[in-house]
Write a protein that holds these residues in place. Structure first.
Motif, PDB file in Angstrom:
ATOM      1  N   GLU A   1       0.800  -1.226   0.000  1.00 11.13           N
ATOM      2  CA  GLU A   1       0.000   0.000   0.000  1.00 11.13           C
ATOM      3  C   GLU A   1       0.834   1.278   0.000  1.00 11.13           C
ATOM      4  O   GLU A   1       0.425   2.294  -0.557  1.00 11.13           O
ATOM      5  N   ILE A   2       1.996   1.245   0.633  1.00 10.44           N
ATOM      6  CA  ILE A   2       2.831   2.442   0.739  1.00 10.44           C
ATOM      7  C   ILE A   2       3.973   2.407  -0.265  1.00 10.44           C
ATOM      8  O   ILE A   2       4.476   3.439  -0.705  1.00 10.44           O
ATOM      9  N   GLY A   3       4.404   1.192  -0.644  1.00 10.45           N
ATOM     10  CA  GLY A   3       5.456   1.075  -1.644  1.00 10.45           C
ATOM     11  C   GLY A   3       6.862   1.131  -1.089  1.00 10.45           C
ATOM     12  O   GLY A   3       7.804   1.506  -1.799  1.00 10.45           O
ATOM     13  N   VAL A   4       7.022   0.743   0.186  1.00 11.21           N
ATOM     14  CA  VAL A   4       8.343   0.679   0.814  1.00 11.21           C
ATOM     15  C   VAL A   4       8.446  -0.651   1.552  1.00 11.21           C
ATOM     16  O   VAL A   4       7.524  -1.033   2.282  1.00 11.21           O
ATOM     17  N   ALA A   5       9.558  -1.347   1.373  1.00 12.67           N
ATOM     18  CA  ALA A   5       9.739  -2.655   2.010  1.00 12.67           C
ATOM     19  C   ALA A   5      10.651  -2.534   3.224  1.00 12.67           C
ATOM     20  O   ALA A   5      11.681  -1.862   3.177  1.00 12.67           O
ATOM     21  N   ALA A   6      10.247  -3.190   4.320  1.00 14.67           N
ATOM     22  CA  ALA A   6      11.023  -3.242   5.558  1.00 14.67           C
ATOM     23  C   ALA A   6      11.082  -4.684   6.025  1.00 14.67           C
ATOM     24  O   ALA A   6      10.455  -5.577   5.436  1.00 14.67           O
ATOM     25  N   VAL A   7      11.830  -4.930   7.099  1.00 16.07           N
ATOM     26  CA  VAL A   7      11.950  -6.267   7.675  1.00 16.07           C
ATOM     27  C   VAL A   7      11.210  -6.290   9.013  1.00 16.07           C
ATOM     28  O   VAL A   7      11.411  -5.396   9.841  1.00 16.07           O
ATOM     29  N   PRO A   8      10.345  -7.280   9.241  1.00 15.84           N
ATOM     30  CA  PRO A   8       9.685  -7.382  10.546  1.00 15.84           C
ATOM     31  C   PRO A   8      10.704  -7.621  11.654  1.00 15.84           C
ATOM     32  O   PRO A   8      11.555  -8.508  11.549  1.00 15.84           O
ATOM     33  N   GLY A   9      10.622  -6.816  12.708  1.00 15.87           N
ATOM     34  CA  GLY A   9      11.606  -6.899  13.783  1.00 15.87           C
ATOM     35  C   GLY A   9      11.601  -8.208  14.525  1.00 15.87           C
ATOM     36  O   GLY A   9      12.617  -8.598  15.108  1.00 15.87           O
ATOM     37  N   SER A  10      10.474  -8.923  14.502  1.00 11.08           N
ATOM     38  CA  SER A  10      10.409 -10.187  15.241  1.00 11.08           C
ATOM     39  C   SER A  10      11.418 -11.202  14.736  1.00 11.08           C
ATOM     40  O   SER A  10      11.777 -12.130  15.462  1.00 11.08           O
ATOM     41  N   SER A  11      11.900 -11.044  13.506  1.00  7.48           N
ATOM     42  CA  SER A  11      12.895 -11.983  12.976  1.00  7.48           C
ATOM     43  C   SER A  11      14.255 -11.800  13.630  1.00  7.48           C
ATOM     44  O   SER A  11      15.136 -12.651  13.475  1.00  7.48           O
ATOM     45  N   PHE A  12      14.435 -10.706  14.385  1.00  9.95           N
ATOM     46  CA  PHE A  12      15.709 -10.430  15.036  1.00  9.95           C
ATOM     47  C   PHE A  12      15.688 -10.691  16.543  1.00  9.95           C
ATOM     48  O   PHE A  12      16.746 -10.757  17.166  1.00  9.95           O
ATOM     49  N   PHE A  13      14.502 -10.805  17.114  1.00  8.32           N
ATOM     50  CA  PHE A  13      14.380 -10.916  18.569  1.00  8.32           C
ATOM     51  C   PHE A  13      14.046 -12.334  18.998  1.00  8.32           C
ATOM     52  O   PHE A  13      13.217 -13.007  18.375  1.00  8.32           O
ATOM     53  N   ARG A  14      14.672 -12.776  20.092  1.00  7.52           N
ATOM     54  CA  ARG A  14      14.266 -14.008  20.743  1.00  7.52           C
ATOM     55  C   ARG A  14      12.977 -13.776  21.538  1.00  7.52           C
ATOM     56  O   ARG A  14      12.114 -14.639  21.612  1.00  7.52           O
ATOM     57  N   GLU A  15      12.856 -12.581  22.116  1.00 10.81           N
ATOM     58  CA  GLU A  15      11.690 -12.223  22.890  1.00 10.81           C
ATOM     59  C   GLU A  15      10.477 -12.035  21.962  1.00 10.81           C
ATOM     60  O   GLU A  15      10.648 -11.772  20.770  1.00 10.81           O
ATOM     61  N   PRO A  16       9.252 -12.162  22.477  1.00  8.51           N
ATOM     62  CA  PRO A  16       8.050 -12.017  21.637  1.00  8.51           C
ATOM     63  C   PRO A  16       7.776 -10.550  21.308  1.00  8.51           C
ATOM     64  O   PRO A  16       6.825  -9.935  21.800  1.00  8.51           O
ATOM     65  N   VAL A  17       8.612  -9.987  20.465  1.00  5.82           N
ATOM     66  CA  VAL A  17       8.532  -8.564  20.115  1.00  5.82           C
ATOM     67  C   VAL A  17       7.888  -8.430  18.739  1.00  5.82           C
ATOM     68  O   VAL A  17       8.341  -9.027  17.775  1.00  5.82           O
ATOM     69  N   LYS A  18       6.831  -7.628  18.656  1.00  8.06           N
ATOM     70  CA  LYS A  18       6.108  -7.466  17.392  1.00  8.06           C
ATOM     71  C   LYS A  18       5.936  -6.007  16.982  1.00  8.06           C
ATOM     72  O   LYS A  18       5.281  -5.734  15.984  1.00  8.06           O
ATOM     73  N   GLN A  19       6.500  -5.078  17.757  1.00  7.79           N
ATOM     74  CA  GLN A  19       6.214  -3.672  17.494  1.00  7.79           C
ATOM     75  C   GLN A  19       7.315  -2.932  16.739  1.00  7.79           C
ATOM     76  O   GLN A  19       7.217  -1.729  16.553  1.00  7.79           O
ATOM     77  N   TRP A  20       8.369  -3.648  16.290  1.00 10.92           N
ATOM     78  CA  TRP A  20       9.471  -2.979  15.604  1.00 10.92           C
ATOM     79  C   TRP A  20       9.625  -3.521  14.186  1.00 10.92           C
ATOM     80  O   TRP A  20       9.425  -4.716  13.927  1.00 10.92           O
ATOM     81  N   ILE A  21       9.993  -2.627  13.262  1.00 10.29           N
ATOM     82  CA  ILE A  21      10.415  -3.045  11.932  1.00 10.29           C
ATOM     83  C   ILE A  21      11.755  -2.381  11.648  1.00 10.29           C
ATOM     84  O   ILE A  21      12.119  -1.391  12.290  1.00 10.29           O
ATOM     85  N   ARG A  22      12.503  -2.951  10.701  1.00 16.20           N
ATOM     86  CA  ARG A  22      13.827  -2.420  10.389  1.00 16.20           C
ATOM     87  C   ARG A  22      13.878  -1.913   8.953  1.00 16.20           C
ATOM     88  O   ARG A  22      13.513  -2.627   8.016  1.00 16.20           O
ATOM     89  N   PHE A  23      14.310  -0.658   8.794  1.00 15.53           N
ATOM     90  CA  PHE A  23      14.645  -0.099   7.492  1.00 15.53           C
ATOM     91  C   PHE A  23      16.158  -0.009   7.366  1.00 15.53           C
ATOM     92  O   PHE A  23      16.873   0.059   8.365  1.00 15.53           O
ATOM     93  N   HIS A  24      16.655   0.040   6.129  1.00 12.53           N
ATOM     94  CA  HIS A  24      18.059   0.394   5.932  1.00 12.53           C
ATOM     95  C   HIS A  24      18.134   1.608   5.022  1.00 12.53           C
ATOM     96  O   HIS A  24      17.209   1.902   4.259  1.00 12.53           O
ATOM     97  N   PHE A  25      19.237   2.358   5.134  1.00  8.55           N
ATOM     98  CA  PHE A  25      19.364   3.577   4.339  1.00  8.55           C
ATOM     99  C   PHE A  25      20.659   3.607   3.525  1.00  8.55           C
ATOM    100  O   PHE A  25      21.233   4.674   3.269  1.00  8.55           O
TER     101      PHE A  25
END
Length: 385
Positions: A340-364
């Motif tokens: 919908e927005i046209g920008v791709a990010a990575v879901p942060g849960s793929s980086f955390f062992r803890e049950p974290v769902k509120q972060w995403i990662r961009f790179h610049f």
């Protein structure tokens, strides 16, 4: 039919690479997988053109072409402030991905434990599983991404064989302070533990922060396997040139493992990259300044879009909080964002062992115009809060 290996059930495909495919599906600007959209330095491209005709095109010495190791030793001796011997302290690998696996397989046996800070680059857990080791997770708590010393000591008390240290850190952008590294060093010495470092972003650190090579700390060179690559420093992620730096008794093992994993890194690419390794220090200072500018451009758009984020201290990633959008699943949000927005990010849960769902990662790690185009699209997020 016989069953496939049981280890495959403990990890899936790379979420980062999957999000690149999502970006391609929706024609989104790819700020998920961390590779540049600009060329390597001209001197490197010119060297590659020359090598295309002059060679070498056959196998190099399996642990690295002599002239490549010599140039790398000179460059890293200068930056790490260690007297590195190209024949005793270096093995050249097919990217830092292989370097990390070589380091893990050199020091770990099946059943050994390995400390992994969370959040972590996704390969680290796969590395432990593939070597038959067991990860011990120690949280780096956002937004500062600092560890609790008592918690880390309890992890060391489980007698791990190694600790994995990513500095500057992917995905958080954290640069470990010297006092934090000294805590890790004391514990590594007290519990007789190896330290495997991933330092691919060593030259992308923003003032006032400074990068300290873990192996340069007093007494640490003998127990450290320093892994890195040339991918990020010279914008050549597709060339797959990495390395391990370690004392001779560890390098001997690394060479054995590496020889039977991949035989050797590409000979013509090693030859061309000797030129880049001989660049003056001004190149690396310029690289830092260039990425600082990219960071500032992108963060201004995040701020204008009224997004909460953690300011990166190093590397070229930024973690963004998506709680205001009401998504329970960060991967669903990332698919929506690309579509919908046209920008791709990575879901942060793929980086955390803890049950974290509120972060995403961009790179610049993109050209200014690419970041501005992505930023303009992200401004639309204000409509969905």
């Amino acid at each position: 039919m016989p069953q496939v290996s049981k280890r495959l059930q403990f990890f899936g495909e790379s979420v980062i690479r999957r999000m690149t495919r999502v970006a391609q599906t929706y024609d989104a600007i790819n700020l998920s997988q961390g590779f540049p959209d600009f060329n390597p330095p001209d001197v490197l491209l010119q060297a590659l053109e020359r090598v295309t005709y002059e060679g070498p095109h056959q196998y190099a010495v399996t642990w690295g072409a002599p002239n490549f190791r010599e140039a790398l030793a000179q460059k890293q001796s200068r930056w790490m402030k260690l007297p590195l011997d190209p024949d005793k302290h270096i093995v050249v690998t097919c990217g830092s991905t292989e370097a990390m696996m070589v380091a893990m397989m050199t020091v770990c046996d099946p059943g050994d434990k390995v400390i992994v800070f969370s959040p972590f680059y996704e390969n680290y857990v796969a590395d432990t599983i593939l070597t038959g080791a067991e990860p011990i997770y120690v949280p780096l708590r956002p937004p500062a991404y600092e560890f609790d010393e008592a918690e880390l000591r309890r992890a060391f008390a489980q007698k791990p064989k190694a600790l994995i240290l990513c500095n500057p850190s992917n995905p958080s952008g954290k640069v470990f302070r010297r006092d934090e590294l000294e805590v890790i060093a004391r514990l590594a010495e007290d519990f007789d533990t190896f330290v495997i470092t991933d330092e691919v972003y060593e030259h992308i650190v923003y003032a006032p922060y400074e990068h300290t090579y873990f192996a340069s700390l007093p007494g640490m060179f003998e127990r450290t396997l320093s892994c890195s690559s040339l991918s990020k420093t010279y914008a050549i992620t597709g060339w797959r040139l990495g390395y391990v730096i370690a004392p001779p008794h560890l390098i001997d093992g690394c060479r054995k493992i590496h020889d039977f994993l991949t035989v050797g890194a590409a000979a013509p690419l090693q030859e061309a990259t000797v030129t880049a390794l001989q660049l003056p220090d001004s190149y690396y200072h310029g690289l830092t300044a260039e990425y600082a500018e990219k960071r500032d451009v992108f963060l201004r758009y995040l701020q204008e879009a009224e997004l909460e984020y953690t300011v990166p201290q190093g590397a070229y990633y930024v973690m963004v909080n998506i709680e205001p959008f009401g998504y329970d699943d960060d991967e669903d949000f990332c698919h929506w964002l690309a579509r919908e927005i046209g920008v791709a990010a990575v879901p942060g849960s793929s980086f955390f062992r803890e049950p974290v769902k509120q972060w995403i990662r961009f790179h610049f790690a993109k050209r200014k115009e690419t970041l501005e185009a992505a930023g303009q699209r992200l401004l639309r997020l204000k409509e969905y809060r």
